[in-house]
Design a protein around this motif. Structure first.
Motif, PDB file in Angstrom:
ATOM      1  N   GLU A   7       0.821  -1.214   0.000  1.00 57.43           N
ATOM      2  CA  GLU A   7       0.000   0.000   0.000  1.00 57.43           C
ATOM      3  C   GLU A   7       0.856   1.264   0.000  1.00 57.43           C
ATOM      4  N   ARG A   8       2.155   1.096  -0.060  1.00 57.60           N
ATOM      5  CA  ARG A   8       3.108   2.184  -0.259  1.00 57.60           C
ATOM      6  C   ARG A   8       4.355   1.575  -0.874  1.00 57.60           C
ATOM      7  N   THR A   9       5.131   2.386  -1.543  1.00 55.00           N
ATOM      8  CA  THR A   9       6.352   1.877  -2.158  1.00 55.00           C
ATOM      9  C   THR A   9       7.501   1.923  -1.161  1.00 55.00           C
ATOM     10  N   GLY A  10       8.499   1.065  -1.427  1.00 57.57           N
ATOM     11  CA  GLY A  10       9.659   1.012  -0.554  1.00 57.57           C
ATOM     12  C   GLY A  10      10.327  -0.346  -0.615  1.00 57.57           C
ATOM     13  N   ALA A  11      11.203  -0.614   0.357  1.00 58.52           N
ATOM     14  CA  ALA A  11      11.915  -1.885   0.417  1.00 58.52           C
ATOM     15  C   ALA A  11      10.926  -3.029   0.640  1.00 58.52           C
ATOM     16  N   ALA A  12      11.184  -4.161  -0.024  1.00 59.59           N
ATOM     17  CA  ALA A  12      10.248  -5.286   0.038  1.00 59.59           C
ATOM     18  C   ALA A  12       9.882  -5.691   1.470  1.00 59.59           C
ATOM     19  N   PRO A  13      10.845  -5.847   2.401  1.00 58.41           N
ATOM     20  CA  PRO A  13      10.473  -6.266   3.765  1.00 58.41           C
ATOM     21  C   PRO A  13       9.622  -5.239   4.501  1.00 58.41           C
ATOM     22  N   GLU A  56       0.465   4.000  -7.924  1.00 62.08           N
ATOM     23  CA  GLU A  56      -0.642   4.282  -8.842  1.00 62.08           C
ATOM     24  C   GLU A  56      -2.012   3.953  -8.259  1.00 62.08           C
ATOM     25  N   TYR A  57      -2.054   3.065  -7.272  1.00 66.83           N
ATOM     26  CA  TYR A  57      -3.323   2.613  -6.713  1.00 66.83           C
ATOM     27  C   TYR A  57      -3.188   2.514  -5.193  1.00 66.83           C
ATOM     28  N   PRO A  58      -4.304   2.554  -4.454  1.00 71.59           N
ATOM     29  CA  PRO A  58      -4.217   2.447  -2.996  1.00 71.59           C
ATOM     30  C   PRO A  58      -3.593   1.131  -2.521  1.00 71.59           C
ATOM     31  N   ARG A  59      -3.858   0.063  -3.251  1.00 69.14           N
ATOM     32  CA  ARG A  59      -3.282  -1.249  -2.923  1.00 69.14           C
ATOM     33  C   ARG A  59      -2.894  -1.947  -4.221  1.00 69.14           C
ATOM     34  N   VAL A  60      -1.726  -2.576  -4.233  1.00 66.22           N
ATOM     35  CA  VAL A  60      -1.236  -3.277  -5.422  1.00 66.22           C
ATOM     36  C   VAL A  60      -0.837  -4.694  -5.050  1.00 66.22           C
ATOM     37  N   ILE A  61      -1.350  -5.668  -5.816  1.00 68.61           N
ATOM     38  CA  ILE A  61      -0.796  -7.022  -5.802  1.00 68.61           C
ATOM     39  C   ILE A  61       0.257  -7.054  -6.893  1.00 68.61           C
ATOM     40  N   PRO A  62       1.534  -7.275  -6.563  1.00 68.70           N
ATOM     41  CA  PRO A  62       2.591  -7.149  -7.569  1.00 68.70           C
ATOM     42  C   PRO A  62       2.639  -8.321  -8.547  1.00 68.70           C
ATOM     43  N   ASN A  63       3.500  -8.142  -9.543  1.00 68.76           N
ATOM     44  CA  ASN A  63       3.895  -9.139 -10.544  1.00 68.76           C
ATOM     45  C   ASN A  63       2.926  -9.162 -11.724  1.00 68.76           C
ATOM     46  N   SER A  64       3.504  -9.127 -12.897  1.00 68.99           N
ATOM     47  CA  SER A  64       2.740  -9.014 -14.133  1.00 68.99           C
ATOM     48  C   SER A  64       2.449 -10.362 -14.785  1.00 68.99           C
ATOM     49  N   ASP A  65       3.397 -11.300 -14.672  1.00 71.42           N
ATOM     50  CA  ASP A  65       3.318 -12.553 -15.426  1.00 71.42           C
ATOM     51  C   ASP A  65       2.829 -13.705 -14.558  1.00 71.42           C
ATOM     52  N   GLY A  66       2.217 -14.699 -15.201  1.00 74.71           N
ATOM     53  CA  GLY A  66       1.780 -15.860 -14.438  1.00 74.71           C
ATOM     54  C   GLY A  66       1.342 -17.002 -15.325  1.00 74.71           C
ATOM     55  N   ALA A  67       1.011 -18.113 -14.678  1.00 78.76           N
ATOM     56  CA  ALA A  67       0.487 -19.286 -15.376  1.00 78.76           C
ATOM     57  C   ALA A  67      -0.411 -20.046 -14.418  1.00 78.76           C
ATOM     58  N   GLY A  68      -1.412 -20.726 -14.962  1.00 83.43           N
ATOM     59  CA  GLY A  68      -2.329 -21.474 -14.120  1.00 83.43           C
ATOM     60  C   GLY A  68      -3.421 -22.121 -14.945  1.00 83.43           C
ATOM     61  N   ILE A  69      -4.594 -22.258 -14.348  1.00 78.40           N
ATOM     62  CA  ILE A  69      -5.711 -22.960 -14.978  1.00 78.40           C
ATOM     63  C   ILE A  69      -6.944 -22.061 -14.965  1.00 78.40           C
ATOM     64  N   VAL A  70      -7.572 -21.900 -16.115  1.00 73.22           N
ATOM     65  CA  VAL A  70      -8.805 -21.119 -16.195  1.00 73.22           C
ATOM     66  C   VAL A  70      -9.887 -21.813 -15.372  1.00 73.22           C
ATOM     67  N   ASP A  71     -10.511 -21.061 -14.456  1.00 73.95           N
ATOM     68  CA  ASP A  71     -11.554 -21.694 -13.641  1.00 73.95           C
ATOM     69  C   ASP A  71     -12.890 -20.948 -13.683  1.00 73.95           C
ATOM     70  N   GLN A  72     -12.937 -19.827 -14.437  1.00 75.88           N
ATOM     71  CA  GLN A  72     -14.199 -19.096 -14.575  1.00 75.88           C
ATOM     72  C   GLN A  72     -14.136 -18.236 -15.830  1.00 75.88           C
ATOM     73  N   LEU A  73     -15.248 -18.197 -16.579  1.00 79.08           N
ATOM     74  CA  LEU A  73     -15.333 -17.393 -17.798  1.00 79.08           C
ATOM     75  C   LEU A  73     -16.336 -16.275 -17.609  1.00 79.08           C
ATOM     76  N   PHE A  98      -4.210  -5.340  -9.443  1.00 73.36           N
ATOM     77  CA  PHE A  98      -3.982  -6.643  -8.821  1.00 73.36           C
ATOM     78  C   PHE A  98      -3.343  -7.607  -9.812  1.00 73.36           C
ATOM     79  N   GLY A  99      -2.085  -7.972  -9.508  1.00 69.80           N
ATOM     80  CA  GLY A  99      -1.317  -8.846 -10.375  1.00 69.80           C
ATOM     81  C   GLY A  99      -1.348 -10.293  -9.951  1.00 69.80           C
ATOM     82  N   THR A 100      -0.230 -10.989 -10.144  1.00 63.77           N
ATOM     83  CA  THR A 100      -0.223 -12.452 -10.042  1.00 63.77           C
ATOM     84  C   THR A 100       0.354 -13.008  -8.744  1.00 63.77           C
ATOM     85  N   ALA A 101       0.750 -12.172  -7.795  1.00 58.82           N
ATOM     86  CA  ALA A 101       1.219 -12.682  -6.500  1.00 58.82           C
ATOM     87  C   ALA A 101      -0.002 -13.006  -5.639  1.00 58.82           C
ATOM     88  N   ALA A 102      -0.782 -13.945  -6.121  1.00 60.15           N
ATOM     89  CA  ALA A 102      -2.073 -14.277  -5.505  1.00 60.15           C
ATOM     90  C   ALA A 102      -2.501 -15.662  -5.978  1.00 60.15           C
TER      91      ALA A 102
END
Length: 329
Positions: A7-13, A56-73, A98-102
């Motif tokens: 919810e703010r930028t800075g060092a990862a920990p 850019e947003y109040p809360r960010v889930i990081p990471n742009s790329d991912g892989a998995g299984i489609v479970d809803q259309l 909201f990115g792919t660290a989820a």
């Protein structure tokens, strides 16, 4: 769902949290993917640290790329189906916080591509920024068959894919590297000539390899840091494709030199490229994957709860390949 966020930028920990968030639902034109793997790229770490841009947003889930299984259309989705293995890119980009660290992500169908059964989810999560960027650098102006391509950083996440794709596209490929270990990686990717820029003369080796003609295209990991060398080895009517310039973010560019030799600059970041070009990249990468065994370099794997450690591994600067977060553990 479980997710990592800041919810703010800075060092990862200091800024990354891990816990429960609402599971998204697929909207019209979207699919929801149950994520198995998330790719962590330098741009993801840069956005989180604040070195790329302001929050850019109040809360960010990081990471742009991912892989998995489609479970809803969502309504109107016709190209993909529930249960299909997929890889995706531009997850936390272009208006999506909201990115792919989820455990789940919902995003537009056109950002999602079928993943072959013989490619692991971890490997699939390396196909976004690294592989898409390399394809666009190589083929963004047309075919490269019969051309000579130089890939700087030929063992890096983007560079290693660029060597493989350039060979598949019919080019002769020169790769520059900084160590013997990285030289071996570039050779495994089928580079025709590998040059260690710390111990060898890149210009002399390149010009000898091209019979003094120079190269037709450069895929450049550090335009500003490399420009003095690069301009000495370009052929007439050639192109420098630039995807990073961390060595010097504000280089002096001798425009007259470029003009007199008709050297074009193609600068790019993946989220800003036009959709038709991105669609062409997805289609070609699918063909490339189907045509043979490929090398997908994975630098390390971390549990979803260890997203902080994954970001630190990227920022350490010595990784070989892409750092992966295993979203299902």
């Amino acid at each position: 769902m479980k997710a990592a966020w800041y919810e703010r930028t800075g060092a990862a920990p200091d800024v990354l949290s891990f816990g429960e968030m609402p599971t998204p639902a697929a909207g019209p034109g979207e699919v929801r993917v149950r994520l198995e793997a998330s790719g962590v790229n330098p741009a993801d770490a840069g956005r989180r640290s604040g070195s790329y841009r302001a929050m850019e947003y109040p809360r960010v889930i990081p990471n742009s790329d991912g892989a998995g299984i489609v479970d809803q259309l969502g309504a109107g989705v016709t190209r993909l189906s529930v249960g299909q293995r997929v890889w995706l890119f531009n997850g936390q980009r272009n208006g999506r916080a909201f990115g792919t660290a989820a455990e789940y992500i919902a995003l537009a169908e056109h950002l999602v591509t079928p993943l072959p059964n013989d490619v692991s989810f971890a490997a699939g999560a390396t196909l976004g920024i690294p592989c898409m960027t390399s394809w666009c650098c190589l083929f963004g102006d047309g075919p490269i068959a019969g051309r000579t391509v130089l890939v700087t950083g030929g063992a890096g996440a983007v560079g290693h894919y660029a060597v493989q794709l350039a060979k598949w596209g019919g080019a002769r490929v020169i790769a520059t590297v900084s160590s013997q270990m990285k030289a071996e990686q570039a050779r495994l990717a089928s580079a025709d000539l590998v040059v260690n820029y710390r111990t060898e003369d890149v210009v002399a080796k390149t010009m000898a390899f091209t019979a003094q003609r120079g190269v037709d295209r450069v895929v450049d990991v550090d335009f500003g840091g490399n420009i003095e060398t690069t301009l000495k080895l370009m052929a007439m009517n050639s192109t420098i494709a630039v995807y990073a310039t961390n060595g010097n973010r504000n280089p002096v560019v001798p425009i007259r030199t470029l003009m007199e030799r008709c050297i074009a600059l193609r600068t790019l970041v993946l989220p800003a490229l036009p959709p038709p070009l991105l669609a062409a990249a997805q289609a070609d990468i699918s063909k490339w994957l189907a045509a043979g065994t490929r090398i997908h370099n994975i630098a390390g794997q971390f549990a979803l709860s260890e997203t902080t450690q994954a970001h630190l591994a990227v920022e350490k600067g010595d990784k070989l390949g892409t750092v992966i977060v295993d979203c299902a553990r």
